[in-house]
Design a protein around this motif. Structure first.
Motif, short mmCIF file in Angstrom:
data_model
loop_
_atom_site.label_atom_id
_atom_site.label_comp_id
_atom_site.label_asym_id
_atom_site.label_seq_id
_atom_site.Cartn_x
_atom_site.Cartn_y
_atom_site.Cartn_z
N VAL A 65 0.84 -1.20 0.00
CA VAL A 65 0.00 0.00 0.00
C VAL A 65 0.87 1.25 0.00
CG1 VAL A 65 -1.61 1.37 1.40
CG2 VAL A 65 -2.00 -1.09 1.07
N SER A 66 1.88 1.27 0.86
CA SER A 66 2.76 2.44 0.95
C SER A 66 3.51 2.70 -0.35
CB SER A 66 3.75 2.23 2.11
OG SER A 66 4.66 3.31 2.19
N GLU A 67 4.04 1.64 -0.93
CA GLU A 67 4.82 1.82 -2.16
C GLU A 67 3.93 2.28 -3.31
OE1 GLU A 67 6.86 -1.86 -2.81
OE2 GLU A 67 8.43 -1.42 -1.33
N GLN A 68 2.73 1.71 -3.42
CA GLN A 68 1.83 2.13 -4.50
C GLN A 68 1.35 3.57 -4.28
OE1 GLN A 68 0.93 0.59 -7.49
NE2 GLN A 68 0.12 2.64 -7.83
N ALA A 69 1.04 3.92 -3.03
CA ALA A 69 0.60 5.29 -2.74
C ALA A 69 1.69 6.30 -3.07
CB ALA A 69 0.19 5.40 -1.28
N GLY A 70 2.92 5.88 -2.95
CA GLY A 70 4.03 6.77 -3.29
C GLY A 70 4.19 6.98 -4.79
N ARG A 71 3.57 6.08 -5.59
CA ARG A 71 3.64 6.22 -7.05
C ARG A 71 2.42 6.97 -7.57
NH1 ARG A 71 5.88 0.92 -6.46
NH2 ARG A 71 3.83 -0.05 -6.75
N ILE A 72 1.24 6.38 -7.42
CA ILE A 72 -0.02 7.04 -7.79
C ILE A 72 -1.14 6.37 -7.00
CG2 ILE A 72 -0.46 5.54 -9.79
CD1 ILE A 72 -1.68 8.09 -11.12
N ILE A 73 -2.06 7.17 -6.49
CA ILE A 73 -3.14 6.65 -5.67
C ILE A 73 -4.37 6.34 -6.51
CG2 ILE A 73 -4.80 7.26 -3.84
CD1 ILE A 73 -2.54 8.74 -2.43
N HIS A 74 -4.64 7.18 -7.52
CA HIS A 74 -5.91 7.05 -8.21
C HIS A 74 -5.79 7.39 -9.69
CE1 HIS A 74 -10.19 7.06 -8.94
NE2 HIS A 74 -10.10 8.26 -9.48
N SER A 75 -6.56 6.67 -10.51
CA SER A 75 -6.64 7.04 -11.92
C SER A 75 -8.03 6.77 -12.50
CB SER A 75 -5.59 6.27 -12.75
OG SER A 75 -5.86 4.88 -12.70
N SER A 76 -8.81 5.84 -11.94
CA SER A 76 -10.12 5.37 -12.40
C SER A 76 -9.95 4.31 -13.47
CB SER A 76 -11.01 6.51 -12.93
OG SER A 76 -10.82 6.70 -14.32
N THR A 77 -11.07 3.69 -13.85
CA THR A 77 -11.01 2.63 -14.86
C THR A 77 -10.95 3.16 -16.29
OG1 THR A 77 -13.43 2.49 -14.83
CG2 THR A 77 -12.23 0.95 -13.42
N LEU A 78 -10.84 4.47 -16.46
CA LEU A 78 -10.71 5.04 -17.81
C LEU A 78 -9.30 4.88 -18.37
CD1 LEU A 78 -12.79 8.31 -17.38
CD2 LEU A 78 -13.42 6.29 -18.73
N TYR A 79 -8.38 4.42 -17.52
CA TYR A 79 -6.99 4.26 -17.95
C TYR A 79 -6.55 2.83 -17.64
CZ TYR A 79 -7.39 9.31 -17.75
OH TYR A 79 -7.82 10.60 -17.93
N LEU A 80 -5.56 2.34 -18.39
CA LEU A 80 -4.99 1.04 -18.09
C LEU A 80 -4.39 1.06 -16.69
CD1 LEU A 80 -3.24 0.13 -21.46
CD2 LEU A 80 -5.25 -0.98 -20.46
N ASN A 81 -4.62 -0.03 -15.98
CA ASN A 81 -4.26 -0.08 -14.56
C ASN A 81 -3.59 -1.44 -14.32
OD1 ASN A 81 -4.33 -0.57 -11.76
ND2 ASN A 81 -6.21 0.60 -11.47
N ARG A 82 -2.26 -1.45 -14.24
CA ARG A 82 -1.53 -2.70 -14.13
C ARG A 82 -1.92 -3.52 -12.90
NH1 ARG A 82 2.83 -4.42 -16.93
NH2 ARG A 82 3.03 -2.33 -17.82
N PRO A 83 -1.95 -2.94 -11.68
CA PRO A 83 -2.34 -3.76 -10.52
C PRO A 83 -3.73 -4.36 -10.66
CG PRO A 83 -1.33 -1.70 -9.80
CD PRO A 83 -1.55 -1.58 -11.27
N MET A 84 -4.67 -3.60 -11.24
CA MET A 84 -6.03 -4.12 -11.41
C MET A 84 -6.03 -5.30 -12.39
SD MET A 84 -9.54 -2.21 -12.64
CE MET A 84 -9.04 -1.99 -14.34
N ILE A 85 -5.32 -5.19 -13.47
CA ILE A 85 -5.28 -6.27 -14.46
C ILE A 85 -4.62 -7.51 -13.86
CG2 ILE A 85 -4.31 -6.97 -16.69
CD1 ILE A 85 -4.61 -3.96 -17.50
#
Length: 426
Positions: A65-85
Motif C-alpha cells: 500500500v505504501s509503495e503504490q501510494a508513493g507512485r499514484i493513488i488514483h486514476s479510475s477505470t478510464l486508464y490502463l491499470n496494471r495492478p487491477m489487471i
C-alpha cells in the motif's frame, strides 16, 4: 468535552449500529490482536466482520500500500491499470469460471448490486430467487433480496424477489428430515415455486449465510438446485463475500461444497481479499459480463492502491497455505467449542467449518432463541479480552467466530477459554 460516542451519535445515523453498551474505539492492531483507545488488548475473533483475513498490520500488505501510494493513488477505470489487471487475472483463474471476466467494486454490497444488474439485463427479467435468512448488502437492490427482516428497512424494491427454502439446516419445516430428504424437499419447493412464475433471472445464495448466523444447507444442495435452474435457463449467483478465499478450510470457495454442476455463472467477492482495504468484485462468464449494452466505469473500483493490497494479501494467503491453516486450526477450534457448548445450557448448536463458526444460543431447557443471552455473551467476552460477532435470523441469537486465517493453535485455545468464561458468566 463530549465523548467520542456522543460525537458519533450527533453526526452518524441512528441505524449505524455499534457493538457494546460502552462502544470501543480500536486504535491499532497486530497479528490477531487489536488495542482500544484505553490501551486494552483484545484477541480478535471477528476481524472487522471477516475482513481482516490474514492479519492486522501484515507487513507485506502495508508495504504494498505504501509503495503504490508513493507512485499514484488514483486514476479510475478510464486508464490502463496494471495492478487491477494483474489481480483480475489471478482472481479469474482462481474462480473456476471458464472465460471469466472480473469487475472490481468497493464493497460486497456493490458487488452484489452489479451481479443483479448483470443477471437481470442478461435474462431481461427483474425476478430474483433468494434464500430465506439471507443477507446480501445495504443498497436499494440488495436489501430487496435479503431474506432477513432485521436488515431489510423497506419493502419497496426494483426487483421481484421469491424466497426459497434451504439456507438453514436445523430450523424450519424441513429440519427434521435427513440430509438427503432435506435436499429433496428443498428441490421440490424450488420446482413448485418455478411452476408459479416465469422468466426468473437468477438465484443468489450464500454457500454459508454470514449475517444469518453462519448457517448452511447440506453439501450438494446448490448443485441439486443448479440442475433445476439450468432447465429453466436461470443463472446461479454465488455470494462469496464471506465464504471466499479459503475461510471454510475445506474449499477455496464456498460453492465448491456444491460442485456437482460446476462453478456458478456469477461469483461475487469482497471483505477478506483486501485485508481491510475496500475491494469487492464480480466474476462472470464473458457472455454474461459483456451483455451490458451501455457504457459503465468505476471511479474507485480497481484503485491502484487497493489492488496492490489485494495482490500482496492474496500472495501471502496462498504462499502460507492459510486455507490449510483454517482447516486445521478451525477444526480444532470447532471441536473445542462443541465440547464447551455441550456443557452449557445456553448453547443449542455449534456449526460451521474452517474459521467460520456459529454458536446459536437459546433459553435453557427450550428451543427458543435468546438474543439477550447473545448480547450478554458478546459483552462478557469483550470484558475478558475477546472480540466476537453476532447474527442470526430476526432474533440475532448466534455468536459469530471468524478470526484471521493465520490464527495459531495457542490463540484458538485462548479464545475458546475466554468464550467459555463468557458463557459461564452469563
Amino acid at each position: 468535552m463530549n465523548s467520542l460516542h456522543d460525537r458519533h451519535r450527533a453526526v452518524i445515523p441512528d441505524w449505524v449500529s455499534l457493538y457494546y453498551r460502552n462502544p470501543i474505539e480500536i486504535t491499532h492492531g497486530e497479528g490477531r490482536h487489536v488495542w482500544d483507545a484505553g490501551g486494552k488488548r483484545y484477541l480478535d475473533f471477528f476481524g472487522g466482520i471477516l475482513t481482516t483475513m490474514t492479519a492486522h498490520a501484515l507487513p507485506e500488505v502495508t508495504k504494498a500500500v505504501s509503495e503504490q501510494a508513493g507512485r499514484i493513488i488514483h486514476s479510475s477505470t478510464l486508464y490502463l491499470n496494471r495492478p487491477m489487471i494483474e489481480l483480475a487475472e489471478r482472481v479469474a483463474h482462481l474462480s473456476g469460471i471458464p472465460d471469466a471476466r472480473v469487475f472490481f467494486t468497493t464493497s460486497g454490497t456493490e458487488a452484489n448490486d452489479t451481479a443483479l444488474l448483470l443477471a437481470t439485463a442478461h435474462r431481461r427479467s427483474n425476478q430474483i430467487l433468494a434464500m430465506r435468512n439471507s443477507y446480501h448488502g445495504r443498497s436499494f437492490s440488495t436489501v430487496s433480496i435479503t431474506g432477513n427482516r432485521a436488515w431489510t428497512p423497506t419493502g419497496l424494491s426494483p426487483l421481484q424477489t421469491l424466497y426459497v427454502h434451504g439456507g438453514v439446516r436445523s430450523r424450519g419445516p424441513f429440519a427434521h428430515l435427513s440430509d438427503t430428504e432435506f435436499v429433496r424437499a428443498c428441490v421440490a419447493d424450488l420446482e413448485d415455486l418455478l411452476g408459479h412464475t416465469a422468466d426468473v433471472a437468477a438465484l443468489i445464495a450464500e454457500p454459508i449465510q454470514g449475517v444469518g448466523g453462519f448457517t448452511s444447507p447440506p453439501d450438494g444442495l446448490y448443485a441439486a438446485f443448479r440442475e433445476v435452474l439450468d432447465r429453466h435457463g436461470i443463472l446461479w449467483i454465488s455470494d462469496e463475500v464471506q465464504t471466499g478465499w479459503g475461510r471454510t478450510g475445506e474449499h477455496f470457495w464456498g460453492w465448491q461444497a456444491h460442485a456437482g454442476s460446476g462453478p456458478p455463472d456469477v461469483l461475487t467477492f469482497a471483505k477478506g481479499i483486501g485485508n481491510g482495504m475496500s475491494i469487492g468484485g464480480v466474476v462472470a462468464r464473458a457472455g454474461i459480463m459483456n451483455s451490458l449494452t451501455a457504457n459503465s466505469i468505476s471511479t474507485f473500483g480497481g484503485s491502484p492502491v487497493t489492488m496492490a493490497a489485494g495482490l500482496a494479501n492474496l500472495s501471502y494467503l496462498l504462499e502460507h497455505d492459510l486455507q490449510g491453516n483454517a482447516r486445521r486450526v478451525g477444526g480444532l477450534l470447532i471441536q473445542r467449542l462443541r465440547a464447551i457448548g455441550a456443557a452449557s445450557p445456553l448453547v443449542r448448536e455449534v456449526r460451521g467449518r474452517g474459521l467460520m463458526i456459529g454458536i446459536e444460543l437459546v433459553k435453557p431447557g427450550t428451543d427458543e432463541a435468546d438474543p439477550q443471552a447473545a448480547a450478554a455473551v458478546l459483552e462478557a467476552a469483550r470484558e475478558a479480552g475477546l472480540l466476537i460477532g453476532k447474527g442470526g435470523g430476526h432474533d440475532t441469537s448466534a455468536l459469530r467466530v471468524a478470526p484471521p486465517l493465520s490464527l495459531t493453535v495457542a490463540e484458538a485455545e485462548e479464545g475458546a477459554a475466554l468464550l467459555e468464561q463468557a458463557l459461564r458468566s452469563v
